[in-house]
Enzyme design. Structure first.
Site, short mmCIF file in Angstrom:
data_model
loop_
_atom_site.label_atom_id
_atom_site.label_comp_id
_atom_site.label_asym_id
_atom_site.label_seq_id
_atom_site.Cartn_x
_atom_site.Cartn_y
_atom_site.Cartn_z
N HIS A 196 5.66 5.65 11.35
CA HIS A 196 6.90 4.86 11.26
C HIS A 196 8.16 5.72 11.31
CE1 HIS A 196 5.75 0.74 10.54
NE2 HIS A 196 5.07 0.98 9.44
N HIS A 214 -0.11 6.22 8.97
CA HIS A 214 0.66 5.00 9.24
C HIS A 214 2.14 5.21 8.88
CE1 HIS A 214 1.04 0.48 9.32
NE2 HIS A 214 2.10 0.80 8.57
N GLU A 215 2.37 5.74 7.69
CA GLU A 215 3.76 5.89 7.24
C GLU A 215 4.49 6.96 8.04
OE1 GLU A 215 4.50 3.45 5.61
OE2 GLU A 215 2.51 2.92 4.87
N GLY A 270 0.83 -1.19 0.00
CA GLY A 270 0.00 0.00 0.00
C GLY A 270 0.87 1.24 0.00
N ALA A 271 1.90 1.21 0.85
CA ALA A 271 2.81 2.35 0.96
C ALA A 271 4.05 1.90 1.73
CB ALA A 271 2.14 3.50 1.70
N MET A 272 5.09 2.74 1.68
CA MET A 272 6.34 2.38 2.36
C MET A 272 6.93 3.61 3.03
SD MET A 272 8.57 0.09 3.12
CE MET A 272 10.00 0.48 4.13
N GLU A 273 7.43 3.40 4.25
CA GLU A 273 7.81 4.52 5.11
C GLU A 273 9.25 4.98 4.97
OE1 GLU A 273 7.13 1.38 6.13
OE2 GLU A 273 8.47 0.72 7.72
N ASN A 274 9.93 4.72 3.83
CA ASN A 274 11.33 5.16 3.68
C ASN A 274 11.54 6.51 4.37
OD1 ASN A 274 11.52 3.02 1.64
ND2 ASN A 274 10.24 4.42 0.47
N GLU A 310 5.01 -2.75 12.76
CA GLU A 310 3.77 -2.62 11.99
C GLU A 310 2.54 -2.49 12.89
OE1 GLU A 310 3.86 -1.77 9.20
OE2 GLU A 310 5.79 -2.44 8.46
ZN LIG Z 1 3.88 -0.16 8.18
#
Ligand SMILES: [Zn+2]
Length: 1003
Positions: free
Chosen positions: A420, A416-417, A380-384, A439
């Site tokens: 993180h 959410h991201e 869905g998405a990524m928290e880089n 998570e």
């Molecule tokens: Zn996550």
């Protein structure tokens, strides 16, 4: 990372695990591997080190050809397409000068690849990374140069690091202090572990720093992991972009590195990009300069990062446009055409960032945040860190075109991201076993943050539906897993990015928040982050911070670690049975593990949990105090004598379902609950979350044989006067299971009539007219009820929907002229396609091909599965496996899910999967996607012969898919058993209520 949110709670957000990394499992792989080994072996006998070196690199790219359309044949002439200006021949010579020989070891023992951890004799301190991607048809590769400063922790003569599908040209090692070269006598590649091992002529000295320089070439793959390419169209014009997705183990596909989360280092990144494109990375740009060789390229130089894990490194090269909130150094990026839809993300992003800075009491440590919406994205998405990447639908919201619920999704994923950025990025779990903490925490805090920023949405109420009740289903399987779980190889790591880590993780953190109170919970989190910042941690570090915070405030006397270990180290969750002695007033609380098939544990299961018990009574009706009034401290049962309650008063435990467990009562208490709920003027004395809990618990207790189905069904009958969203949703989900099971039987008509009677008044109240600024909850409620009503052939619902769809079809320019309200589209489109034939289906298909708004694309993909024409369903499945069809690879699961969601489509999808298994494997190239597909196409199987067919298919074709496939088998076995045990009871109950309803109507 946020998972992709497919319908039917599919777990597709897992990391892509490429077959090419599986050395033993895929059939074609073991063949190609055998081939590789034979070729190398034969050549090794006759060839020079030079020849061996070149062939050693080639088979890896050959594997890649199995799963992409990109042909790369093991042929020197093909390697020449790599425009390493280059240094192709020279680098080989250099390799020869530093490396006497290259060995390829391929472990034949499958068990051996379990042990995939790097030796701990070396740690990286800094990476200086320079990459030049070529994003052109005919050449999807990149050149790289990395200089890694390492510290030797223990004396050693080997340097082991990760690298996958990279061809090395030059490898040098020298002492940092004096620049003196260290001779490398051998380079070994351990393919199964994805290791490269350099052996040095002299020992490397403990405490000394060395510098490892490598030049290399890699492939911009199209498998949505590592450094990958992606294609999109703007005004019929093809555009290629290059982006990254590294979590969990794919940074090693982009550059050689120590690719484990605890091995943090500082990164100085430079990206060379074509002059007409832009690049973005984790940090801010500090310089630009012309490329030294490529005249149409520019170097973007980025500031050195803070210490961070490799999986959080990110860079993208695109022609996207951006909008910036310059006050907060916060930018959003998207395709130029789609950029206006990023306005909501830009509005809410900085607000959430600000809220979280206060929540954590730690300032966001980086100078900027960029968020980018990508046309191809697996999760869905990524928290880089500093560069958050999203699937388009998770970041773009189109007012008037996207449904209201899409707005809530954008808010949640953004929250959410951003959550993180501290929890996960600033402090990182030392190993993937604790990924649940990462998570689970972000999944919990996304609700807390959105609730603070969008107060009217009441998102915390929805938490029990999305994260508690939906996870119970998976966690009730004996093939579930403990949330803190040992994992080694990339497939195992990928497989735990599942509902247990996210949903159960967040649910037990919420439980802890409630038993510790906000004050203690928040203080413990801040202490933990401050103590471990820029480093790594284990879950026990968090437990001790929370225990200390609780003791300082005298809020909780036990060790948080002991309590939480019972939830994180044991599989499953308990059902708490509350039995009242109505004469003496004594109440017994007894726990046991809740499993779907009640006899699978033989009663020998010894699991016990620390259970916080909150409760209230008919006299008290206190649904706000969620702090436990008593505990089961790992005890199987306790007897409590001092609870004041009248013998005719109901008792309700687990206030607002803050505890992660189910509750069963004695029959008399259940009867009192049925009575109060069915009392039209008094049922609201019970909190809506607890009304939802009572439905969900009772229906699932009945499902697993712990409660008489008649009791549970009697409870559902109160829904005819329920108006609130949360209990209704719980009811629809619980009844949905019966719907699925009965849909292939002779008494589905009675079921339909029953549920339509329950729905009627609420459907009328919600209606088809939508006010401006309706709440997200009301919008979702309408979507759920209208689609259920139409699904059950509610006459007015069907008429209304067909009329609206037909009107749309008559429009001269339907792509620009669509007056169906966004919140009604899912129902209207589905009914339109379902009631029609090829013409209606083609109309939806053409709209899908024409539209670029992500939520509308996703919706159209789902409704194309609504048709009842088998040939269209087959056609649709076939299209989903073709690169040129317009359906993106990230959406394959959605297509299978859409087709399999009806009793007509499910056997078609299951047959298609079995008939096209190898094609499916080759096309999707991902274990997690195959698992998701298998899961959705088998959901409705409930006959003994179907179970046998599934078992045969699994053993013949996919026994290697791991735990998820066991879960599919167990779930199907449970369906079969359910039919044997409950079908008759339910039919009898339905016939009886049907009869009495008719009596009422007749009178
Ligand atoms: Zn996550």
């Amino acid at each position: 990372m946020t998972q992709g949110r497919e319908p039917l709670t599919i777990m597709d957000g897992n990391l892509q695990t490429d077959f090419s990394t599986k050395t033993k499992r895929g059939v074609y792989l073991s063949k190609s591997l055998t081939f590789v080994i034979l070729v190398i072996f034969a050549l090794a006998l006759v060839a020079t080190a030079f020849i061996v070196y070149n062939f050693a690199a080639c088979p890896r790219t050959d594997h890649l050809a199995n799963v992409t359309k990109y042909e790369h044949i093991c042929d020197q002439s093909k390697l020449l397409v790599i425009p390493l200006s280059t240094e192709n021949s020279k680098s080989v010579t250099l390799v020869e000068s530093t490396t006497n020989t290259v060995e390829i070891t391929t472990s034949e023992n499958e068990n051996a690849v379990k042990d995939v951890r790097l030796p701990n004799n070396i740690k990286p301190d800094r990476y200086i990374l320079r990459l030049t991607p070529y994003i052109f048809e005919g050449n999807f590769t990149f050149d790289g140069e990395v200089s890694i400063v390492i510290t030797v922790k223990n004396k050693t003569n080997t340097v082991t690091f990760h690298g996958v599908e990279l061809s090395f040209h030059k490898i040098e090692l020298y002492k940092k202090v004096d620049g003196k070269a260290v001779k490398i006598v051998r380079r070994t590649e351990d393919v199964p572990r994805q290791f490269h091992i350099l052996t040095t002529a002299e020992d490397l000295i403990a405490g000394q720093q060395y510098v490892l320089n490598i030049t290399f070439t890699g492939i911009l793959n199209d498998n949505l992991h590592g450094f990958y390419r992606s294609l999109y169209e703007e005004k019929k014009d093809k555009r290629w972009i290059a982006v990254t997705q590294f979590q969990a183990t794919d940074a090693r596909r982009a550059f050689p590195c120590w690719d484990e989360p605890a091995l943090k280092a500082k990164f100085t990144i430079s990206i060379a990009r074509p002059n007409n494109l832009t690049s973005i990375s984790n940090m801010n740009i500090v310089g630009r300069e012309a490329h030294e060789i490529l005249s149409d390229y520019t170097w973007d130089h980025y500031a050195e990062s803070l210490p961070m894990s490799t999986y959080l490194v990110a860079f993208v090269v695109t022609d996207f446009a951006n909008m910036t909130d310059s006050k907060n150094n916060f930018s959003v990026w998207a395709r130029k055409e789609a950029l206006p839809s990023a306005a909501y993300a830009l509005d809410i992003g900085p607000k959430i960032l600000k809220f979280l800075e206060e929540y954590y009491k730690i300032k966001f440590p980086l100078p900027k945040i960029d968020m980018i919406a990508l046309p191809d994205f697996k999760a869905g998405a990524m928290e880089n860190w500093g560069l958050l990447t999203f699937r388009e639908i998770a970041m773009l919201y189109d007012v008037g075109v996207s449904p209201t619920t899409a707005k809530a999704r954008v808010a949640s994923v953004v929250a959410h991201e951003i959550a993180h950025q501290w929890f996960g990025n600033l402090v990182t779990p030392a190993w993937w076993s604790d990924i649940w903490l990462n998570e689970g925490f972000a999944s919990y805090v996304e609700y807390v943050a959105v609730d603070a920023v969008e107060k009217s949405w009441k998102l915390m109420e929805v938490f029990v539906l999305n994260e508690v009740q939906s996870v119970f289903k998976l966690d009730a399987l004996t093939s579930s897993h403990q949330i803190s779980v040992e994992v080694g190889n990339p497939e195992e790591i990928g497989a735990i990015f599942d509902k247990i880590s996210y949903g159960k993780g967040s649910a037990i953190l919420r439980m802890m928040n409630h038993f510790l109170t906000d004050d203690v919970f928040n203080a413990g989190i801040t202490d933990y982050l401050n103590a471990k910042k820029f480093g790594d941690a284990e879950q026990r570090d968090l437990w001790s911070a929370l225990t200390n915070a609780a003791r300082e405030r005298k809020a909780f006397d036990a060790d948080v670690g002991v309590v939480m270990d019972s939830w994180t180290l044991q599989t499953g969750f308990p059902v708490l049975t509350i039995t009242r002695d109505y004469k003496t007033g004594v109440i017994t609380f007894k726990q046991e593990r809740f499993v779907l098939i009640n006899d699978t544990l033989d009663g020998n299961n010894s699991s016990v949990w620390w259970i916080p018990v909150s409760y209230t009574t008919a006299a008290e009706k206190d649904f706000l105090s969620t702090r436990p009034k008593l505990w089961l401290r790992g005890e199987r049962s306790i007897v409590v004598e001092n609870i004041t309650i009248g013998e005719n008063d109901w008792f309700i435990g687990n206030i607002q379902q803050t505890g992660f467990y189910r509750i069963n009562y004695d029959q008399r208490n259940w009867n009192m609950l049925i009575k109060i709920l069915n009392n039209k003027s008094r049922f609201q004395e019970i909190h809506p979350i607890n009304r939802a809990q009572i439905i969900d618990d009772s229906m699932n207790l009945a499902l697993s044989g712990r409660l008489d189905y008649r009791t549970a069904l009697d409870i559902t009958s109160y829904l005819s006067h329920e108006k609130s969203y949360v209990p209704w949703k719980a009811g629809l989900v619980a009844l949905g299971y019966i719907d699925t099971m009965l849909s292939k039987g002779a008494y589905y008509l009675e079921y339909k009539r029953y549920v339509l009677r329950l729905l009627n008044s609420t459907v009328q109240e919600l209606g088809w007219e939508i006010m401006t600024n309706e709440s997200v909850v009301r919008a979702q409620h309408r979507v759920d009820l209208l689609s259920t009503a139409c699904h059950l052939q509610h006459v007015e619902c069907l008429e209304q929907a067909v009329r609206m769809y037909t009107n749309w079809m008559l429009k001269h320019n339907p792509d620009n002229d669509n007056d169906i309200h966004a919140d009604l589209r899912s129902t209207v489109y589905c009914v339109g396609v379902q009631a029609g034939n090829a013409r209606e289906w083609n109309f939806a298909w053409e709209r899908f091909l024409a539209v670029s708004v992500p939520s509308e694309r996703e919706l159209l993909l789902s409704v194309l599965g609504c048709t009842r024409a088998p040939y269209l369903l087959y056609r649709y499945l076939d299209l989903s496996l073709r690169n040129d069809s317009g359906i993106r690879k990230q959406d394959t699961v959605r297509v299978f899910s859409a087709v399999a969601s009806s009793s007509i489509g499910e056997p078609i999808a299951f047959n298609f999967v079995r008939a096209n298994w190898q094609r499916l494997k080759d096309y999707v190239g991902s274990v997690s996607t195959l698992n998701s597909i298998l899961k959705v196409v088998t959901r409705r199987l409930n006959q003994a012969h179907e179970y046998e067919e599934l078992k045969r298919f699994v053993s013949e074709s996919c026994s290697d898919l791991g735990r998820p496939v066991l879960q599919v088998l167990e779930r199907t076995a449970a369906n079969v058993q359910w039919m044997e045990q409950n079908y008759q009871t339910i039919v009898k109950w339905l016939l009886a209520v049907d009869k009495s309803a008719h009596r009422v109507t007749d009178a």
